[in-house]
Motif scaffolding. Structure first.
Motif, PDB file in Angstrom:
ATOM      1  N   ASN A   1     -11.175 -15.708 -12.157  1.00 60.43           N
ATOM      2  CA  ASN A   1     -10.614 -14.599 -11.393  1.00 60.43           C
ATOM      3  C   ASN A   1     -11.464 -13.366 -11.665  1.00 60.43           C
ATOM      4  N   PHE A   2     -12.015 -12.768 -10.619  1.00 59.91           N
ATOM      5  CA  PHE A   2     -12.854 -11.588 -10.809  1.00 59.91           C
ATOM      6  C   PHE A   2     -12.155 -10.290 -10.426  1.00 59.91           C
ATOM      7  N   ASP A   3     -10.853 -10.339 -10.150  1.00 61.04           N
ATOM      8  CA  ASP A   3     -10.081  -9.156  -9.753  1.00 61.04           C
ATOM      9  C   ASP A   3      -8.971  -8.926 -10.773  1.00 61.04           C
ATOM     10  N   THR A   4      -9.093  -7.871 -11.585  1.00 58.72           N
ATOM     11  CA  THR A   4      -8.087  -7.614 -12.621  1.00 58.72           C
ATOM     12  C   THR A   4      -6.694  -7.371 -12.053  1.00 58.72           C
ATOM     13  N   ALA A   5      -6.615  -6.913 -10.810  1.00 60.99           N
ATOM     14  CA  ALA A   5      -5.305  -6.627 -10.215  1.00 60.99           C
ATOM     15  C   ALA A   5      -4.493  -7.891  -9.992  1.00 60.99           C
ATOM     16  N   THR A   6      -5.148  -9.049  -9.853  1.00 67.09           N
ATOM     17  CA  THR A   6      -4.417 -10.290  -9.576  1.00 67.09           C
ATOM     18  C   THR A   6      -4.326 -11.185 -10.812  1.00 67.09           C
ATOM     19  N   GLY A   7      -4.527 -10.602 -11.984  1.00 69.34           N
ATOM     20  CA  GLY A   7      -4.452 -11.383 -13.220  1.00 69.34           C
ATOM     21  C   GLY A   7      -3.153 -12.116 -13.461  1.00 69.34           C
ATOM     22  N   PRO A   8      -1.993 -11.619 -12.991  1.00 70.31           N
ATOM     23  CA  PRO A   8      -0.756 -12.366 -13.224  1.00 70.31           C
ATOM     24  C   PRO A   8      -0.451 -13.424 -12.165  1.00 70.31           C
ATOM     25  N   MET A   9      -1.336 -13.606 -11.191  1.00 74.67           N
ATOM     26  CA  MET A   9      -1.090 -14.534 -10.094  1.00 74.67           C
ATOM     27  C   MET A   9      -1.784 -15.869 -10.389  1.00 74.67           C
ATOM     28  N   GLY A  10      -1.032 -16.957 -10.411  1.00 70.65           N
ATOM     29  CA  GLY A  10      -1.583 -18.267 -10.730  1.00 70.65           C
ATOM     30  C   GLY A  10      -2.381 -18.864  -9.588  1.00 70.65           C
ATOM     31  N   ARG A  11      -3.333 -19.747  -9.929  1.00 72.93           N
ATOM     32  CA  ARG A  11      -4.161 -20.442  -8.933  1.00 72.93           C
ATOM     33  C   ARG A  11      -4.686 -21.737  -9.544  1.00 72.93           C
ATOM     34  N   MET A  12      -4.978 -22.710  -8.693  1.00 76.95           N
ATOM     35  CA  MET A  12      -5.571 -23.961  -9.159  1.00 76.95           C
ATOM     36  C   MET A  12      -6.450 -24.554  -8.068  1.00 76.95           C
ATOM     37  N   VAL A  13      -7.261 -25.554  -8.451  1.00 80.34           N
ATOM     38  CA  VAL A  13      -8.207 -26.171  -7.529  1.00 80.34           C
ATOM     39  C   VAL A  13      -8.451 -27.608  -7.975  1.00 80.34           C
ATOM     40  N   ASN A  14      -8.721 -28.478  -6.999  1.00 76.48           N
ATOM     41  CA  ASN A  14      -9.088 -29.867  -7.267  1.00 76.48           C
ATOM     42  C   ASN A  14     -10.560 -30.089  -6.937  1.00 76.48           C
ATOM     43  N   TYR A  15     -11.243 -30.815  -7.833  1.00 73.80           N
ATOM     44  CA  TYR A  15     -12.635 -31.217  -7.619  1.00 73.80           C
ATOM     45  C   TYR A  15     -12.676 -32.743  -7.637  1.00 73.80           C
ATOM     46  N   ASN A  16     -13.320 -33.328  -6.631  1.00 71.90           N
ATOM     47  CA  ASN A  16     -13.271 -34.780  -6.514  1.00 71.90           C
ATOM     48  C   ASN A  16     -14.580 -35.323  -5.942  1.00 71.90           C
ATOM     49  N   ASN A  17     -14.804 -36.614  -6.184  1.00 70.48           N
ATOM     50  CA  ASN A  17     -15.899 -37.371  -5.555  1.00 70.48           C
ATOM     51  C   ASN A  17     -17.271 -36.769  -5.876  1.00 70.48           C
ATOM     52  N   GLN A  18     -17.512 -36.544  -7.163  1.00 65.89           N
ATOM     53  CA  GLN A  18     -18.799 -35.978  -7.583  1.00 65.89           C
ATOM     54  C   GLN A  18     -19.875 -37.077  -7.622  1.00 65.89           C
ATOM     55  N   TRP A  19     -21.044 -36.756  -7.036  1.00 67.43           N
ATOM     56  CA  TRP A  19     -22.173 -37.686  -7.019  1.00 67.43           C
ATOM     57  C   TRP A  19     -23.470 -36.921  -7.265  1.00 67.43           C
ATOM     58  N   VAL A  20     -24.449 -37.624  -7.824  1.00 70.76           N
ATOM     59  CA  VAL A  20     -25.810 -37.095  -7.915  1.00 70.76           C
ATOM     60  C   VAL A  20     -26.776 -38.101  -7.289  1.00 70.76           C
ATOM     61  N   TYR A  21     -27.827 -37.568  -6.712  1.00 64.98           N
ATOM     62  CA  TYR A  21     -28.889 -38.380  -6.101  1.00 64.98           C
ATOM     63  C   TYR A  21     -30.153 -38.108  -6.902  1.00 64.98           C
ATOM     64  N   ASP A  22     -30.764 -39.177  -7.473  1.00 65.09           N
ATOM     65  CA  ASP A  22     -31.867 -38.954  -8.404  1.00 65.09           C
ATOM     66  C   ASP A  22     -33.224 -39.195  -7.761  1.00 65.09           C
ATOM     67  N   THR A  23     -34.263 -39.044  -8.562  1.00 69.94           N
ATOM     68  CA  THR A  23     -35.634 -39.171  -8.072  1.00 69.94           C
ATOM     69  C   THR A  23     -36.024 -40.623  -7.813  1.00 69.94           C
ATOM     70  N   ASN A  24     -35.134 -41.554  -8.137  1.00 74.06           N
ATOM     71  CA  ASN A  24     -35.337 -42.956  -7.757  1.00 74.06           C
ATOM     72  C   ASN A  24     -34.633 -43.285  -6.440  1.00 74.06           C
ATOM     73  N   SER A  25     -34.201 -42.225  -5.721  1.00 73.09           N
ATOM     74  CA  SER A  25     -33.525 -42.367  -4.423  1.00 73.09           C
ATOM     75  C   SER A  25     -32.242 -43.176  -4.533  1.00 73.09           C
ATOM     76  N   THR A  26     -31.476 -42.926  -5.604  1.00 70.81           N
ATOM     77  CA  THR A  26     -30.239 -43.663  -5.854  1.00 70.81           C
ATOM     78  C   THR A  26     -29.092 -42.685  -6.096  1.00 70.81           C
ATOM     79  N   TRP A  27     -27.949 -42.973  -5.460  1.00 74.59           N
ATOM     80  CA  TRP A  27     -26.729 -42.203  -5.707  1.00 74.59           C
ATOM     81  C   TRP A  27     -26.030 -42.724  -6.959  1.00 74.59           C
TER      82      TRP A  27
END
Length: 442
Positions: free
Chosen positions: A348-374
């Motif tokens: 949170n970069f706004d001090t005025a909203t410090g008492p307000m809750g928030r959440m987020v989901n992160y899913n399906n993380q992948w990397v593609y490498d120099t061997n052309s493979t996911w």
């Protein structure tokens, strides 16, 4: 003689009555002395003024600089008790002239107190029972005033056995960062056998009601920058991609020319700036009205550009239009690398909203490498910043819970379910690599 005896008896009775009354008054005075309240929770780092309390439209404002003149404004001060029991509560505040009447509310129990311009100590509010450890707050509402404001509140005073196992709040070292709240992170683990990472893919969903102003839901972090989505105001949201300069400064104007991050290309709708304050470098963003409850896709590329430099390129996918947006391509000097230190964070970069809750989901993380493979990344380490680790704020959580929503991060709102930092979490593998033709990206 008889008259003298009667007179003596009368005066003795009068003196005895006076002594009884004096003792009684002295006893009452002793009974009315407030209990000890040696813990002082500074209003400056732990309080916000609230409007529309108890509704879906509740808004918060910074304590500093707020003019407390309206009866509809509620001053709320938060603290965390580590023990059930009795808590004594008081208030230290001043008024400019005359007196103010204020309603103090704790655990749905209200009491009216009066602060006079002659008061220089703590005004006792009352003693209350708390059923368990956790976050609590005191609400102050102005009823009547003679001065230009209801009061200038210095601190909430606490005592009682509920405070004996500790009271957590933001002290002077955390007046700023404590009002912002704790930042939380997920550091992703590359699977064994992954070569140098050229592309990093992530999916982000902000549940409805969690798109609070001041939130940065950072999706694709790497060793030299970050890429994610923000709520900048009630009318503007951004897709932000920034790369740090190798020169250590908070002033972008002081960066030597040979250590500046260079813009190579940008999207048609992308805005370009320098940034400072927390390191310095190149900033690019797309003003985009993303929606809570919808899943967005983030794609980042990083590879050596020759001459000890590295290029970073960012793309954002809008599911409503089934369209990839090119954000920007930056070139960073004095480093030759592929993508490292892959992570996500919530801040949170706004001090005025410090008492307000928030959440987020992160899913399906992948990397593609120099061997052309996911390669799918299903393991992450949960961490928190110094605000959380030093227990100035304990309203943070993250990791994996259950279901198919992936990892989560949560902060602010003064909730009680704190997650243990430096723990590893594994989400279920989804098994289907992103279907992206890199040659067709804009």
């Amino acid at each position: 003689m008889k008259s003298s005896k009667i007179t003596i008896i009368f005066y003795l009775a009068l003196m005895f009555s006076y002594l009884l009354v004096s003792c009684s008054e002295e006893e009452d005075t002793k009974m009315e002395e407030p209990p000890q309240m040696s813990v002082h929770v500074p209003a400056k780092g732990n309080s916000w003024f609230l409007a529309n309390v108890g509704t879906n439209q509740m808004k918060s404002s910074d304590f500093d600089g707020f003019s407390w003149t309206s009866k509809s404004s509620v001053l709320r001060t938060y603290f965390r008790l580590e023990k059930a029991g009795t808590v004594h509560i008081g208030l230290k505040g001043t008024v400019s002239s005359g007196s103010s009447t204020i309603r103090a509310t704790f655990q749905n129990e209200s009491k009216e107190i009066k602060i006079k311009d002659t008061d220089h100590g703590t005004v006792y509010i009352g003693s209350f029972t708390v059923p368990s450890a956790g976050y609590y707050y005191v609400d102050l509402t102005g009823i009547d005033r003679a001065g230009n404001q209801f009061a200038a509140v210095e601190y909430i005073a606490l005592g009682g056995d509920a405070t004996l196992s500790g009271v957590h709040f933001s002290n002077e070292d955390y007046f700023y960062w404590g009002r912002r709240g704790p930042s939380v992170h997920l550091a992703y683990e590359k699977p064994e056998g992954t070569a140098d990472v050229q592309w990093f893919y992530n999916e982000v969903t902000v549940p409805e009601g969690n798109d609070v102003v001041g939130s940065y839901f950072m999706a694709n972090g790497f060793g030299e920058g970050y890429f994610g989505m923000q709520v900048n105001s009630t009318s503007e949201r951004r897709i932000l991609f920034s790369v740090w300069s190798p020169y250590q400064t908070d002033d972008p104007g002081s960066i030597p020319e040979d250590q500046r991050v260079k813009l190579i290309a940008k999207g048609d709708q992308t805005t370009i700036n320098d940034f400072g304050g927390e390191g310095s470098g190149g900033q690019s963003y797309l003003v985009f009205n993303w929606e809570a409850g919808r899943t967005y896709r983030f794609l980042l590329k990083g590879e050596p550009a020759g001459d000890n430099k590295t290029d970073y390129k960012a793309y954002f996918f809008d599911p409503k239009q089934s369209k990839w947006y090119f954000i920007a391509q930056w070139r960073r000097p004095l480093i030759s690398t592929y993508l490292t230190g892959l992570h996500s964070f919530l801040e949170n970069f706004d001090t005025a909203t410090g008492p307000m809750g928030r959440m987020v989901n992160y899913n399906n993380q992948w990397v593609y490498d120099t061997n052309s493979t996911w390669h799918e990344m299903i393991r992450a380490r949960f961490t928190a910043d110094a605000t959380g680790r030093d227990k100035a704020r304990l309203d943070y959580a993250g990791g994996y819970q259950s279901g198919d929503n992936g990892f989560f991060l949560k902060n602010c709102g003064f909730f009680n379910e704190t997650s243990k930092v430096d723990t590893y979490h594994t989400r279920p593998a989804l098994g289907t690599a992103p279907d992206i033709d890199f040659t067709q990206l804009p």
